[in-house]
Scaffold this motif. Structure first.
Motif, mmCIF file in Angstrom:
data_model
loop_
_atom_site.group_PDB
_atom_site.id
_atom_site.type_symbol
_atom_site.label_atom_id
_atom_site.label_comp_id
_atom_site.label_asym_id
_atom_site.label_seq_id
_atom_site.Cartn_x
_atom_site.Cartn_y
_atom_site.Cartn_z
ATOM 1 N N LEU A 169 0.843 -1.189 0.000
ATOM 2 C CA LEU A 169 0.000 0.000 0.000
ATOM 3 C C LEU A 169 0.884 1.248 0.000
ATOM 4 C CD1 LEU A 169 -3.130 0.064 0.367
ATOM 5 C CD2 LEU A 169 -2.684 0.669 2.747
ATOM 6 N N LYS A 170 0.592 2.192 -0.901
ATOM 7 C CA LYS A 170 1.380 3.435 -0.932
ATOM 8 C C LYS A 170 0.625 4.513 -0.164
ATOM 9 C CE LYS A 170 4.761 2.875 -4.212
ATOM 10 N NZ LYS A 170 4.472 3.177 -5.598
ATOM 11 N N ILE A 171 1.337 5.135 0.745
ATOM 12 C CA ILE A 171 0.721 6.151 1.600
ATOM 13 C C ILE A 171 1.461 7.461 1.369
ATOM 14 C CG2 ILE A 171 0.387 6.820 4.012
ATOM 15 C CD1 ILE A 171 0.661 3.515 4.265
ATOM 16 N N PHE A 172 0.714 8.536 1.194
ATOM 17 C CA PHE A 172 1.360 9.848 1.051
ATOM 18 C C PHE A 172 0.604 10.870 1.868
ATOM 19 C CE2 PHE A 172 2.214 14.021 -0.408
ATOM 20 C CZ PHE A 172 3.524 14.010 -0.850
ATOM 21 N N SER A 173 1.340 11.709 2.591
ATOM 22 C CA SER A 173 0.701 12.879 3.168
ATOM 23 C C SER A 173 1.685 14.035 3.238
ATOM 24 C CB SER A 173 0.106 12.583 4.546
ATOM 25 O OG SER A 173 -0.886 13.577 4.826
ATOM 26 N N GLY A 174 1.138 15.237 3.323
ATOM 27 C CA GLY A 174 1.977 16.427 3.388
ATOM 28 C C GLY A 174 1.537 17.320 4.531
ATOM 29 N N ILE A 175 2.477 18.116 5.011
ATOM 30 C CA ILE A 175 2.171 19.042 6.106
ATOM 31 C C ILE A 175 3.015 20.294 5.924
ATOM 32 C CG2 ILE A 175 3.757 17.714 7.613
ATOM 33 C CD1 ILE A 175 1.888 18.610 9.974
ATOM 34 N N ARG A 221 -0.374 11.826 14.069
ATOM 35 C CA ARG A 221 -0.830 10.567 14.676
ATOM 36 C C ARG A 221 -1.128 9.536 13.590
ATOM 37 N NH1 ARG A 221 -6.657 9.429 17.088
ATOM 38 N NH2 ARG A 221 -7.229 11.056 15.609
ATOM 39 N N GLN A 222 -1.791 10.002 12.535
ATOM 40 C CA GLN A 222 -2.124 9.083 11.440
ATOM 41 C C GLN A 222 -0.886 8.674 10.644
ATOM 42 O OE1 GLN A 222 -6.042 8.880 9.555
ATOM 43 N NE2 GLN A 222 -5.643 11.041 9.139
ATOM 44 N N TYR A 223 0.102 9.577 10.541
ATOM 45 C CA TYR A 223 1.302 9.218 9.773
ATOM 46 C C TYR A 223 1.994 8.028 10.454
ATOM 47 C CZ TYR A 223 0.821 14.185 8.370
ATOM 48 O OH TYR A 223 0.354 15.413 7.965
ATOM 49 N N ALA A 224 2.178 8.175 11.769
ATOM 50 C CA ALA A 224 2.895 7.119 12.492
ATOM 51 C C ALA A 224 2.125 5.794 12.415
ATOM 52 C CB ALA A 224 3.111 7.543 13.939
ATOM 53 N N GLN A 225 0.787 5.873 12.453
ATOM 54 C CA GLN A 225 0.001 4.631 12.365
ATOM 55 C C GLN A 225 0.090 4.020 10.977
ATOM 56 O OE1 GLN A 225 -3.868 6.094 13.421
ATOM 57 N NE2 GLN A 225 -3.487 5.972 15.634
ATOM 58 N N THR A 226 -0.060 4.860 9.942
ATOM 59 C CA THR A 226 -0.136 4.288 8.593
ATOM 60 C C THR A 226 1.214 3.770 8.113
ATOM 61 O OG1 THR A 226 -0.008 6.529 7.703
ATOM 62 C CG2 THR A 226 -2.174 5.513 7.714
ATOM 63 N N GLN A 227 2.318 4.316 8.614
ATOM 64 C CA GLN A 227 3.611 3.817 8.138
ATOM 65 C C GLN A 227 3.786 2.334 8.481
ATOM 66 O OE1 GLN A 227 7.239 5.503 9.779
ATOM 67 N NE2 GLN A 227 6.678 4.976 11.868
ATOM 68 N N GLU A 228 3.003 1.856 9.434
ATOM 69 C CA GLU A 228 3.078 0.448 9.826
ATOM 70 C C GLU A 228 2.441 -0.475 8.792
ATOM 71 O OE1 GLU A 228 4.711 -0.385 12.581
ATOM 72 O OE2 GLU A 228 5.033 1.767 13.002
ATOM 73 N N VAL A 229 1.544 0.067 7.967
ATOM 74 C CA VAL A 229 0.783 -0.824 7.079
ATOM 75 C C VAL A 229 1.157 -0.682 5.607
ATOM 76 C CG1 VAL A 229 -1.199 -0.951 8.627
ATOM 77 C CG2 VAL A 229 -1.166 0.807 6.846
ATOM 78 N N LEU A 288 2.071 11.775 -7.933
ATOM 79 C CA LEU A 288 3.414 11.369 -8.352
ATOM 80 C C LEU A 288 3.843 10.042 -7.742
ATOM 81 C CD1 LEU A 288 5.600 14.603 -8.115
ATOM 82 C CD2 LEU A 288 5.264 13.189 -10.153
ATOM 83 N N TYR A 289 3.267 9.693 -6.598
ATOM 84 C CA TYR A 289 3.709 8.474 -5.896
ATOM 85 C C TYR A 289 2.749 7.304 -6.110
ATOM 86 C CZ TYR A 289 7.099 11.684 -4.173
ATOM 87 O OH TYR A 289 8.120 12.606 -4.149
ATOM 88 N N GLN A 290 1.817 7.447 -7.036
ATOM 89 C CA GLN A 290 0.823 6.393 -7.280
ATOM 90 C C GLN A 290 0.191 5.983 -5.951
ATOM 91 O OE1 GLN A 290 -0.096 5.571 -10.280
ATOM 92 N NE2 GLN A 290 1.530 6.604 -11.399
ATOM 93 N N THR A 291 -0.240 7.004 -5.215
ATOM 94 C CA THR A 291 -0.701 6.831 -3.839
ATOM 95 C C THR A 291 -2.044 6.111 -3.747
ATOM 96 O OG1 THR A 291 0.471 8.855 -3.244
ATOM 97 C CG2 THR A 291 -1.308 8.155 -1.757
ATOM 98 N N ASP A 292 -2.122 5.170 -2.799
ATOM 99 C CA ASP A 292 -3.406 4.521 -2.513
ATOM 100 C C ASP A 292 -4.172 5.294 -1.448
ATOM 101 O OD1 ASP A 292 -3.138 1.913 -4.042
ATOM 102 O OD2 ASP A 292 -1.324 1.825 -2.820
ATOM 103 N N ARG A 328 4.124 1.096 -11.178
ATOM 104 C CA ARG A 328 3.362 -0.117 -10.973
ATOM 105 C C ARG A 328 2.164 -0.252 -11.910
ATOM 106 N NH1 ARG A 328 0.472 -0.067 -5.335
ATOM 107 N NH2 ARG A 328 0.059 1.953 -6.224
ATOM 108 N N GLY A 329 2.112 -1.304 -12.631
ATOM 109 C CA GLY A 329 0.931 -1.660 -13.398
ATOM 110 C C GLY A 329 0.687 -0.819 -14.646
ATOM 111 N N LEU A 330 1.623 0.055 -15.017
ATOM 112 C CA LEU A 330 1.330 0.938 -16.154
ATOM 113 C C LEU A 330 2.253 0.661 -17.328
ATOM 114 C CD1 LEU A 330 0.807 4.115 -14.048
ATOM 115 C CD2 LEU A 330 -0.959 2.860 -15.252
#
Ligand code: TYM
Length: 350
Positions: free
Chosen positions: A10-16, A32-40, A143-147, A348-350
């Protein structure tokens, strides 16, 4: 890990934004969500410095708050070994993608963005960048093919625009982008100002007493909660639609301790507002104290922060480049090194 496993991660992207001091709202919807999502999955977390020049700002402050934010991202649990943490301006693909995507972004839709309307209100000078801001944000994500994009509620409209931009590009030029999904916290997706609970807690718009900052000292935090505005009724109940002070305090405590709102309402049944405010204040002190301590230690070593950001930028450049190349190619540009990207390096996939 095998190649196929890497590809399906799973590709995760966020900005701040590196403007100002980061608030408890940013913690709840962001850190809080960044630290949680980096696990998955595979996480990309971006200090969006290019976004921060769209309103009045001070260059020296930008320099120092960029490093503040880097330290804060690590202090709240991002792991540079596991995730990619970087500055937007270090990866030129972001600025390029924004320009390319501006050709598939609707002028009318940009004008309907509530953040643009709020931030441009009563200003003498409105930068064009404030208007095109969501295009840059769409580029960041695509740019990161983010999910998945973990964000707070206030970014919902921007995320919807990014999805529209991706769909329009795919339709016009052929399948190029993954259409990303937003991920919003169930509780704490919109933390409200402690003094004006009908407005969101904000780095730029809240008063000193209305916002709790992640780097506040325990005394500052206690004081702010003590003077928090509560409701006119005496009963402690949860009604998020009313945008009332007490519901906000309950959400904050749930974010800080992990307890459910129902448990908290039961616990404070029959208590006064004073008890609730004190307990919420203490729970936030317990949450933020270790973060502030880690932040201060990390912030003291600027060379190390710069090093970590350089490592992140290199990883981000490599990840973003194939998609940027594909965009240019699909849009009909002649590339200086044609052919280089068409093979294994395709996204991926393109
Ligand atoms: P920014 O820097 O304003 O905020 C960073 C994150 O904090 C969340 N947030 C809140 N969550 C709950 N309650 C609040 N009161 C609160 N205030 C802020 C925001 O929703 C956000 O998740 N445009 C973005 C930055 C950006 C971005 C991106 C985000 C640029 N490119 C690509 C995701 C993907 C912004 O200004 O966030």
């Amino acid at each position: 890990m095998t190649d196929t496993q890497t590809q399906t991660k799973l590709k995760i992207f966020s900005g701040i934004q590196p403007t100002g001091r980061k608030t408890l709202g940013n913690y709840s919807g962001g850190f809080r969500q960044y630290a949680q999502t980096q696990e998955v999955g595979e996480g990309f977390f971006c200090i969006v410095d290019l976004h921060s020049i769209t309103v009045d700002y001070d260059p020296d402050e930008l320099r120092s708050s960029t490093l503040d934010l880097a330290a804060m991202l690590f202090a709240t649990g991002l792991d540079p070994e596991r995730s990619t943490i970087f500055c937007q301006s270090h990866v030129t693909a972001h600025a390029e993608a924004a320009w390319l995507l501006s050709s598939v972004t609707s002028y009318g839709q940009l004008g309907r963005m509530t953040q643009f309307k709020d931030k441009s209100e009563n200003r003498e000078f409105i930068a064009a960048g404030l208007f095109t801001y969501p295009v840059l944000m769409a580029g960041d994500i695509l740019l990161y093919q983010t999910d998945v994009v973990p964000i707070g509620d206030d970014q919902r409209q921007h995320l919807e625009l990014a999805r529209d931009v991706a769909e329009r590009f795919n339709y016009r030029f052929g399948e190029t982008f993954r259409v990303p999904d937003g991920q919003y916290p169930e509780i704490g997706g919109r933390i409200m100002d402690l003094q004006e609970p009908t407005k969101k807690m904000s780095t730029t718009m809240s008063s000193e007493q209305g916002a709790v900052y992640v780097a506040d000292t325990p005394d500052q935090i206690r004081k702010k909660f003590k003077s928090a505005v509560t409701d006119s009724e005496r009963e402690i109940r949860y009604d998020p639609a009313a945008k009332a002070g007490v519901s906000n305090l309950l959400e904050i405590m749930s974010v800080a301790t992990g307890e459910t709102i129902d448990d908290l309402v039961a616990r404070f049944d029959g208590s006064g507002y004073g008890d609730l405010k004190e307990a919420v204040g203490e729970s936030v002190v317990a949450l933020l104290t270790p973060i502030r301590e880690r932040f201060e230690a990390l912030r003291a070593d600027e060379r190390e922060l710069q090093r970590l950001l350089a490592v992140g930028a290199e990883k981000a450049r490599r990840a973003a480049e194939p998609t940027l190349e594909l965009m240019y190619d699909r849009m009909g540009f002649v590339r200086p090194d044609a052919g280089r990207f068409f093979g294994a390096a395709r996204p991926r996939g393109l």
